[in-house]
Design a protein around this motif. Structure first.
Motif, PDB file in Angstrom:
ATOM      1  N   ASP A 108      35.428  37.398  33.083  1.00 20.20           N
ATOM      2  CA  ASP A 108      36.431  38.357  33.543  1.00 20.20           C
ATOM      3  C   ASP A 108      36.738  38.293  35.030  1.00 20.20           C
ATOM      4  O   ASP A 108      37.783  38.789  35.446  1.00 20.20           O
ATOM      5  N   LYS A 128      39.432  40.794  39.090  1.00 22.34           N
ATOM      6  CA  LYS A 128      39.366  40.865  37.638  1.00 22.34           C
ATOM      7  C   LYS A 128      40.654  40.297  37.072  1.00 22.34           C
ATOM      8  O   LYS A 128      41.748  40.803  37.336  1.00 22.34           O
ATOM      9  N   SER A 130      42.031  40.116  34.081  1.00 30.81           N
ATOM     10  CA  SER A 130      42.848  40.892  33.151  1.00 30.81           C
ATOM     11  C   SER A 130      43.656  41.987  33.848  1.00 30.81           C
ATOM     12  O   SER A 130      44.729  42.358  33.386  1.00 30.81           O
ATOM     13  N   GLU A 131      43.160  42.505  34.981  1.00 31.78           N
ATOM     14  CA  GLU A 131      43.836  43.603  35.678  1.00 31.78           C
ATOM     15  C   GLU A 131      44.535  43.150  36.951  1.00 31.78           C
ATOM     16  O   GLU A 131      45.317  43.904  37.532  1.00 31.78           O
ATOM     17  N   ASP A 132      44.221  41.928  37.428  1.00 31.00           N
ATOM     18  CA  ASP A 132      44.731  41.431  38.706  1.00 31.00           C
ATOM     19  C   ASP A 132      44.407  42.416  39.826  1.00 31.00           C
ATOM     20  O   ASP A 132      45.242  42.750  40.669  1.00 31.00           O
ATOM     21  N   LYS A 133      43.161  42.921  39.809  1.00 34.95           N
ATOM     22  CA  LYS A 133      42.707  43.915  40.772  1.00 34.95           C
ATOM     23  C   LYS A 133      41.415  43.459  41.421  1.00 34.95           C
ATOM     24  O   LYS A 133      40.583  42.816  40.770  1.00 34.95           O
TER      25      LYS A 133
END
Length: 439
Positions: A108, A128, A130-133
């Motif tokens: 992830d 991360k 999946s969140e682009d954070k």
């Protein structure tokens, strides 16, 4: 006729008893102890008798990958009811604070850079996928934790941050887990860097900005103390700044559950910020955190430190015999009981630097109350801070609601102190100001 009838009945009874005995033997053999023990593969008793999982039940747990196990539970909900027993000791000792899962680091998160190093591992800036954070990922070595007998400390740190991380001035923990060799803690990423970097770059800070910083730190400390936590390692390195430069407390490695009025006696912390009662091995309480706050306030207002609670022996000034800074046992502890034994050159702990003479009376009064050697007299709660002359007319409710961004205050004061220069130079300076990173 009678004999033949009796023979027929006897034969029927014999046949029934034989059949029932055979069924009983079959039933017993199916659940015999040897059969059950032979199939102890980390599964529950129910899995042994399940027709759908004969292979998985008889397969040794050592040959079942954890990833395969987790994927199987996703495909078949019944698999989730099976127990993975026994759990390895190196994993069970960190339960339940660190759940056992697959290696999420590879799946992830993408590591962007290393932002800090600690005693048990490193902290990375990660994204991360999946969140682009962005997050901060702390990776700890289990071997080092076990070797230094710090299992309880690490687990307590995780519990405290989980319980208190929702506060607006405390960095929150997003998730945590463990693998066979490491512990992983995902926290919010704080982009502004350490308060120490700001102090090293600009030295003294404007008094208006110091009021905001100190108020936010005090609000966070008051919350922790009321929650039954003593912080014990308050220093600029553990105070991060977000995008608007609101403070965020991090690193609860030395924190401990301690109810109001209780005492502890563990010698821990950073020497420069440790209260006298900690170094003198006396039972101490939450007032030690307010002493550390006083040291930080002195540094922000004067760019110097007050006299610490520990100094080196006069006979140990030689470079070869100079004691290590992280070993308080090799240093001389100065308290009220042994002040008279020292030379006149030794100043009492908490003595303000000479540069503090130019401060306002309200600022000096705040420092003297925070740096009082007697914890019973020392300022040690938020109410006393609010009632001090330093905060006369100050609105703490606006600070709690984060209505006053410290970054805008700093830029305003910085512009007032700038010499005449071109607009391009001002842009370059503010660009570097925004790029303060964790060292």
């Amino acid at each position: 006729m009678g004999n033949s009838h009796n023979k027929s009945n006897n034969y029927r009874n014999f046949k029934q008893s034989t059949t029932s005995e055979r069924d009983r033997q079959s039933y017993n053999s199916q659940f015999s102890l040897s059969h059950f023990v032979g199939n102890l593969s980390g599964r529950s008793f129910q899995s042994v008798t399940s027709n759908q999982s004969v292979y998985s039940a008889s397969r040794p747990w050592s040959r079942v990958s954890r990833r395969g196990w987790n994927e199987a539970t996703l495909r078949n909900p019944l698999e989730a009811s099976k127990t993975a027993w026994p759990v390895a000791h190196k994993e069970s000792i960190f339960l339940p604070e660190f759940p056992i899962t697959t290696d999420l680091l590879q799946q992830d998160f993408h590591i962007e850079e290393t932002i800090a190093k600690g005693a048990f591992g490193q902290v990375y800036k990660v994204k991360k996928v999946s969140e682009d954070k962005e997050y901060a990922l702390k990776v700890l070595s289990k071997a080092q934790i076990v070797n230094q007998n710090a299992i309880r400390q690490v687990k307590e740190e995780a519990r405290i941050q989980t319980a208190c991380g929702h506060h607006s001035f405390i960095a929150g923990a997003v998730s945590r887990w463990q693998t066979k060799k490491r512990l992983y803690i995902v926290s919010e990423y704080i982009p502004g860097g350490e308060l120490l970097s700001l102090l090293d770059k600009y030295g003294k800070l404007p008094e208006e900005l110091v009021k905001i910083f100190v108020a936010e730190i005090a609000i966070a400390l008051d919350f922790l103390h009321n929650a039954g936590v003593i912080y014990r390692d308050l220093k600029p390195e553990n105070i991060l700044l977000d995008s608007d430069y609101h403070i965020q407390l991090v690193d609860f490695g030395l924190s401990k559950w301690l109810s109001i009025g209780s005492r502890t006696s563990t010698l821990c912390g950073t020497l420069k910020y440790m209260a006298p009662e900690v170094l003198s091995r006396e039972p101490y309480g939450h007032a030690v955190d307010w002493w550390s706050l006083g040291v930080i306030v002195c540094r922000m207002l004067t760019n110097e430190y007050p006299t610490p609670a520990v100094v080196r022996r006069a006979t140990e000034f030689d470079a070869e015999n100079e004691p290590k800074e992280n070993n308080p046992e090799e240093s001389l502890i100065i308290t009220k009981n042994n002040l008279e034994k020292q030379s006149p050159q030794c100043r009492p702990p908490g003595t303000l630097p000479e540069s503090a003479a130019i401060l306002t009376n309200a600022s000096r009064g705040l420092l003297l109350r925070l740096l009082e050697t007697d914890p019973r007299v020392r300022m040690r709660n938020l109410r006393q801070l609010q009632q001090s002359a330093f905060y006369m007319g100050f609105n703490f409710e606006h600070v709690k609601a984060r209505k006053v961004p410290p970054k805008s205050i700093f830029k305003r004061h910085l512009l007032d102190e700038l010499p005449e220069t071109s607009g391009e130079n001002v842009k370059e300076m503010f660009a570097s100001f925004d790029q303060v990173k964790i060292v």
